[in-house]
Write an enzyme that holds these catalytic residues in place. Sequence first.
Site, PDB file in Angstrom:
ATOM      1  N   ALA A  93      54.412  93.048 109.315  1.00  0.00           N
ATOM      2  CA  ALA A  93      54.879  92.172 110.382  1.00  0.00           C
ATOM      3  C   ALA A  93      55.945  92.850 111.235  1.00  0.00           C
ATOM      4  O   ALA A  93      56.553  92.233 112.093  1.00  0.00           O
ATOM      5  CB  ALA A  93      55.432  90.882 109.774  1.00  0.00           C
ATOM      6  N   GLY A  94      56.202  94.130 110.971  1.00  0.00           N
ATOM      7  CA  GLY A  94      57.195  94.851 111.766  1.00  0.00           C
ATOM      8  C   GLY A  94      58.594  94.739 111.202  1.00  0.00           C
ATOM      9  O   GLY A  94      59.565  95.065 111.876  1.00  0.00           O
ATOM     10  N   PRO A 128      58.007  89.557 104.849  1.00  0.00           N
ATOM     11  CA  PRO A 128      56.588  89.466 105.193  1.00  0.00           C
ATOM     12  C   PRO A 128      55.992  90.857 105.426  1.00  0.00           C
ATOM     13  O   PRO A 128      56.652  91.729 105.983  1.00  0.00           O
ATOM     14  CB  PRO A 128      56.573  88.667 106.497  1.00  0.00           C
ATOM     15  CG  PRO A 128      57.903  88.010 106.592  1.00  0.00           C
ATOM     16  CD  PRO A 128      58.865  88.835 105.794  1.00  0.00           C
ATOM     17  N   VAL A 129      54.768  91.049 104.986  1.00  0.00           N
ATOM     18  CA  VAL A 129      54.137  92.375 105.039  1.00  0.00           C
ATOM     19  C   VAL A 129      53.454  92.611 106.393  1.00  0.00           C
ATOM     20  O   VAL A 129      52.960  91.670 107.004  1.00  0.00           O
ATOM     21  CB  VAL A 129      53.084  92.474 103.914  1.00  0.00           C
ATOM     22  CG1 VAL A 129      52.325  93.781 103.980  1.00  0.00           C
ATOM     23  CG2 VAL A 129      53.773  92.333 102.568  1.00  0.00           C
ATOM     24  N   SER A 185      58.676  96.329 105.686  1.00  0.00           N
ATOM     25  CA  SER A 185      58.463  96.036 104.263  1.00  0.00           C
ATOM     26  C   SER A 185      58.082  97.289 103.481  1.00  0.00           C
ATOM     27  O   SER A 185      58.580  97.503 102.371  1.00  0.00           O
ATOM     28  CB  SER A 185      57.404  94.949 104.083  1.00  0.00           C
ATOM     29  OG  SER A 185      56.173  95.390 104.585  1.00  0.00           O
ATOM     30  N   SER A 186      57.218  98.134 104.059  1.00  0.00           N
ATOM     31  CA  SER A 186      56.754  99.279 103.268  1.00  0.00           C
ATOM     32  C   SER A 186      57.896 100.263 102.997  1.00  0.00           C
ATOM     33  O   SER A 186      58.010 100.804 101.893  1.00  0.00           O
ATOM     34  CB  SER A 186      55.570  99.977 103.942  1.00  0.00           C
ATOM     35  OG  SER A 186      55.902 100.354 105.245  1.00  0.00           O
ATOM     36  N   ALA A 187      58.771 100.462 103.978  1.00  0.00           N
ATOM     37  CA  ALA A 187      59.901 101.378 103.757  1.00  0.00           C
ATOM     38  C   ALA A 187      60.894 100.784 102.762  1.00  0.00           C
ATOM     39  O   ALA A 187      61.465 101.515 101.937  1.00  0.00           O
ATOM     40  CB  ALA A 187      60.604 101.675 105.079  1.00  0.00           C
ATOM     41  N   ALA A 188      61.091  99.464 102.830  1.00  0.00           N
ATOM     42  CA  ALA A 188      62.018  98.825 101.887  1.00  0.00           C
ATOM     43  C   ALA A 188      61.480  98.964 100.464  1.00  0.00           C
ATOM     44  O   ALA A 188      62.235  99.260  99.526  1.00  0.00           O
ATOM     45  CB  ALA A 188      62.219  97.353 102.252  1.00  0.00           C
ATOM     46  N   ASP A 221      62.558 103.067 109.884  1.00  0.00           N
ATOM     47  CA  ASP A 221      62.462 102.101 108.779  1.00  0.00           C
ATOM     48  C   ASP A 221      63.094 102.627 107.487  1.00  0.00           C
ATOM     49  O   ASP A 221      63.893 101.919 106.863  1.00  0.00           O
ATOM     50  CB  ASP A 221      60.999 101.713 108.520  1.00  0.00           C
ATOM     51  CG  ASP A 221      60.468 100.748 109.558  1.00  0.00           C
ATOM     52  OD1 ASP A 221      61.091 100.643 110.637  1.00  0.00           O
ATOM     53  OD2 ASP A 221      59.444 100.092 109.313  1.00  0.00           O
TER      54      ASP A 221
HETATM   55  O1  PMV Z   1      56.526  97.336 113.468  1.00  0.00           O
HETATM   56  P1  PMV Z   1      57.078  98.451 112.674  1.00  0.00           P
HETATM   57  O2  PMV Z   1      58.117  98.064 111.688  1.00  0.00           O
HETATM   58  O3  PMV Z   1      55.984  99.267 112.067  1.00  0.00           O
HETATM   59  O4  PMV Z   1      57.918  99.374 113.684  1.00  0.00           O
HETATM   60  C1  PMV Z   1      57.298 100.226 114.569  1.00  0.00           C
HETATM   61  C2  PMV Z   1      58.325 100.826 115.465  1.00  0.00           C
HETATM   62  C3  PMV Z   1      57.722 101.791 116.446  1.00  0.00           C
HETATM   63  O5  PMV Z   1      58.778 102.207 117.286  1.00  0.00           O
HETATM   64  C4  PMV Z   1      56.649 101.136 117.271  1.00  0.00           C
HETATM   65  C5  PMV Z   1      57.102 102.990 115.742  1.00  0.00           C
HETATM   66  C6  PMV Z   1      58.108 103.894 115.075  1.00  0.00           C
HETATM   67  O6  PMV Z   1      57.659 104.703 114.254  1.00  0.00           O
HETATM   68  O7  PMV Z   1      59.313 103.845 115.378  1.00  0.00           O
END
Ligand code: PMV
Length: 327
Positions: free
Chosen positions: A110-111, A107-108, A114-117, A158
């Site tokens: 959503a943490g 899922p995009v 996805s963008s790094a993958a 990521d």
């Molecule tokens: O939600 P994501 O996958 O963008 O992860 C962010 C993680 C943070 O610690 C909040 C930011 C970071 O660059 O590590």
Amino acid sequence: MGVVASAPAKVILFGEHFVVYGEPAIVLAIDKRAYATVENREDKRLYIRSTNLNLAGYFDNGTFKIEQGDVKEAKSKFEPVKLAINKVAEKYGESVGLNVEIYSTVPVAAGLGSSAAVAAAVAAAVGELLNVKMAKEDILRVAFEAEKTVHGTPSGIDPAIATFGGTLFFQTDTGFKPLEVHMDMPLIIGNTGIERSTRLQVEKVRNLREKHPRIVDHIMWAAREIVLRAIDALKENDLETLGELMNINHALLYGVGVSDESLEWLISAARKEGALGAKLTGAGGGGCMIALTKDERLEQVLGAIQRAGGRGFVARKTNEGVKIEQR
Ligand code: PMV
């Protein structure tokens, strides 16, 4: 047929946000992947299509032309892809024309990384197509450069996990170190469906820290202790302690203001149904939560998350980082 490469999504088990300030974090690659298929073109255009996002367009001599979807959205999603390709093309020695198709089971926004993958998969696929030797460290570097255009000042967590897979201990000043984890960790991911900006969430914590430095610093030190304790719990296959630590970690994240109502619903539903622990994962403010359960509670906890309005799925850790699927 072109070259296909893939890279895994991730969940941050412990330490998100605090990692930005030099504290350690633990991150896990999961069995959801982004795929990139690339092939040569006769001209020098860079044609990019995202099948999930229904976006397509091409870069021609620096200008972007949309073919499908919203131009602003397409540009923001494709800029990092273009950057990744350009970095590999630099190694190749000349600019190239390519068709790039991106397909993701992640899922995009959503943490879940996805963008790094996507960036890691694209870098690997283009390297393979052009016969440019790309060691994993090179792919990491390219994916990190691409990630910077998405997040501003990302920690690098990521791209590292998308490239290397497995379970990583991560700290900005010392980099990452693989952790050996032998147990199966039954995890459920609950997606609130609320897209959020990592950049804004990170800013929120920065503002709070500027206002209350002594309080927020103590929260960060507590988060560090959680990570250190979690390393032992992972070694000892101690799911119960890991669950407890997840709950405490979530409380700290709540304290710095990055949880929200949608996450709280899912987290409390998972705990009520017997999850060993639950927390938000990644930037918060929407996005995803994770719940750790004993295998025998997986179905119930998954059901509870879904009834509470989350899009839930079971995730398993994977040791497979970025890889060529087909050449
Ligand atoms: O939600 P994501 O996958 O963008 O992860 C962010 C993680 C943070 O610690 C909040 C930011 C970071 O660059 O590590």
